[in-house]
Design an enzyme around this catalytic site. Structure first.
Site, PDB file in Angstrom:
ATOM      1  N   ASP A  49       0.844  -1.188   0.000  1.00 43.26           N
ATOM      2  CA  ASP A  49       0.000   0.000   0.000  1.00 43.26           C
ATOM      3  C   ASP A  49       0.883   1.242   0.000  1.00 43.26           C
ATOM      4  OD1 ASP A  49       0.894   0.133   2.702  1.00 43.26           O
ATOM      5  OD2 ASP A  49      -0.821  -1.050   3.332  1.00 43.26           O
ATOM      6  N   ASP A  51       1.165   5.060   1.693  1.00 43.69           N
ATOM      7  CA  ASP A  51       0.708   5.989   2.719  1.00 43.69           C
ATOM      8  C   ASP A  51       1.240   7.383   2.427  1.00 43.69           C
ATOM      9  OD1 ASP A  51      -0.530   3.899   4.019  1.00 43.69           O
ATOM     10  OD2 ASP A  51       1.169   3.518   5.354  1.00 43.69           O
ATOM     11  N   ASP A 129       8.998   4.789  13.714  1.00 45.33           N
ATOM     12  CA  ASP A 129       9.563   3.717  14.520  1.00 45.33           C
ATOM     13  C   ASP A 129      10.978   3.334  14.096  1.00 45.33           C
ATOM     14  OD1 ASP A 129       8.688   2.635  12.135  1.00 45.33           O
ATOM     15  OD2 ASP A 129       7.280   1.224  13.040  1.00 45.33           O
TER      16      ASP A 129
END
Length: 438
Positions: A49, A51, A129
């Protein structure tokens, strides 16, 4: 890194993601493709996907797109919906200690309960992260921004956390699962500093909502790397908080059929994903929880005096309830899992004319596949039962009729020696062979 310094082309980015990026840019906002999409394109992989991140707030995004819905409470996002394709758009995150009770909140262990403080792209990068996810593709000039040494780590194959690992894991314990998933998916080495606190903090996963854990399990075990993820989770103590029943069973008997079953389910699921064959959580959970179900059924039978067959039906609800405390399995999967379990109890009792009716059940194929795995894991009587059903499923009408008459015994192949064949024929009329159909 300017456009001529990287290999990403707009032709590799989905048309819908480009529409979102261009509209934000033309409306005066900053707009970037971010994270895994950029990372995978740089690695030559096909992103799952795309983002987007921007300095527009969710409310401003909603004004630009009629097909937008704002979702999330802990972490507000805008979803731009194009049929089945959803482009996730986030606003640049700021540091949560700069917010108030309405925008930022954490619990006693440090886990973020609310995280809606907005900031700049630099602050957003610090909130990512892993360094390999702090990569931004700028739609205004097609350049790439890398933070924290992300490009260097990507080239070196190192998975490194941004900030203090223990603090980042406490903010969101699911990051420990993401560390495992990215390490196996990208074939990267987990940085020593990132790996060090995981065993000590693995128990924090017990505080994560069960509904969220269901989605994480799909990513871990239904993407072709399930077996590798399972072993790495075992190594770092991350499997126990998700599957306590299975963990306890393996711990009690490391060489038992449960451990063999888990290994086979993981490897078979990986093989099906790689071959682009369908996989379903119903079979996955039915197979993994079969031996915990048997253990619970034996306990109920001992406590109540029920036979094992009836006790197994009573145990199904207990096992599913226990598992759903950590992973919220939707009813659309628990119901067929029950059907698969129930058919395991019928296989032994249906090696006669009832086999034809059982074969017509819509859940037969899944239940039959589990029986074959059980035969391989257990051997003995279960293996014989599995062999009988395999012969029945794969046989023609004549062989099926012979099998049904055999009453659960797989007929021997005909021997070319006339004497031995005559002796076999005489044995078939012996008193002991009568009444098998009953």
């Amino acid at each position: 890194m300017p456009r001529n310094g990287h290999n990403i082309s707009r032709r590799q980015i989905s048309e819908n993601a480009l529409k979102v990026l261009y509209r934000l840019h033309k409306s005066g906002f900053k707009a970037y493709l971010v994270g895994g999409g950029v990372r995978d394109l740089l690695l030559g992989l096909e992103p799952k996907d795309f983002d987007v991140v921007t300095n527009a707030t969710p409310e401003e995004i909603k004004k630009l797109f009629r097909n937008c819905r704002v979702v999330g409470r802990r972490f507000r996002l805008a979803h731009i919906v194009f049929g089945r394709d959803v482009i996730e758009v986030a606003t640049f995150r700021g540091h949560h200690d700069q917010g108030d009770d309405k925008t930022s909140k954490s619990n006693a262990s440090g886990r973020l309960l609310r995280d809606n403080v907005y900031g700049s792209i630099d602050e957003d990068a610090e909130r990512r992260d892993f360094t390999v996810n702090a990569l931004y593709y700028d739609i205004s000039d097609y350049s790439i921004r890398s933070y924290g040494g992300g490009l260097q780590d990507l080239n070196a194959g190192v998975l490194r956390l941004i900030g203090d690992p223990a603090t980042r894991y406490r903010e969101d314990p699911v990051r420990m699962l993401r560390a495992v998933r990215f390490a196996t998916k990208l074939n990267m080495q987990l940085d020593k500093a990132a790996a060090a606190p995981i065993r000590e903090l693995a128990h924090l996963l017990s505080d994560i909502p069960a509904a969220r854990m269901y989605e994480e399990v799909l990513k871990l075990f239904f993407a072709g790397k399930g077996e590798a993820n399972f072993h790495m989770m075992q190594e770092y103590g991350l499997f126990q908080p998700l599957f306590p029943l299975i963990h306890n069973g393996i711990k009690e008997n490391p060489k038992g059929p449960l451990n063999r079953m888990v290994q086979m389910v993981m490897s078979n699921t990986d093989a099906r994903v790689i071959e682009d064959k369908p996989v379903t959580p119903a079979f996955f959970y039915a197979a993994l929880l079969w031996y915990p179900l048997r253990t619970r059924a034996e306990e109920i039978a001992h406590e109540s005096g029920l036979n094992l067959y009836d006790a197994s039906f009573a145990a199904m609800g207990d096992v599913l309830e226990d598992q759903c405390r950590t992973i919220s399995i939707p009813r659309r999967f628990t119901a067929p899992a029950r059907d698969i379990w129930q058919m395991q109890l019928r296989f032994d009792r249906s090696q006669n004319t009832r086999a034809f009716k059982l074969l017509e059940s819509p859940k037969f194929r899944a239940a039959y596949d589990l029986l074959l795995l059980r035969g391989e894991a257990e051997g003995g009587h279960t293996a014989k039962c599995a062999n009988w059903w395999q012969s029945f499923v794969e046989g023609n009408d004549e062989l099926r009729s012979t099998l049904v008459k055999s009453g659960g015994k797989t007929p021997r192949r005909r021997n070319r020696n006339p004497r031995r064949r005559r002796r076999s024929n005489e044995d078939s009329h012996s008193p002991e062979s009568q009444g098998r159909d009953e």
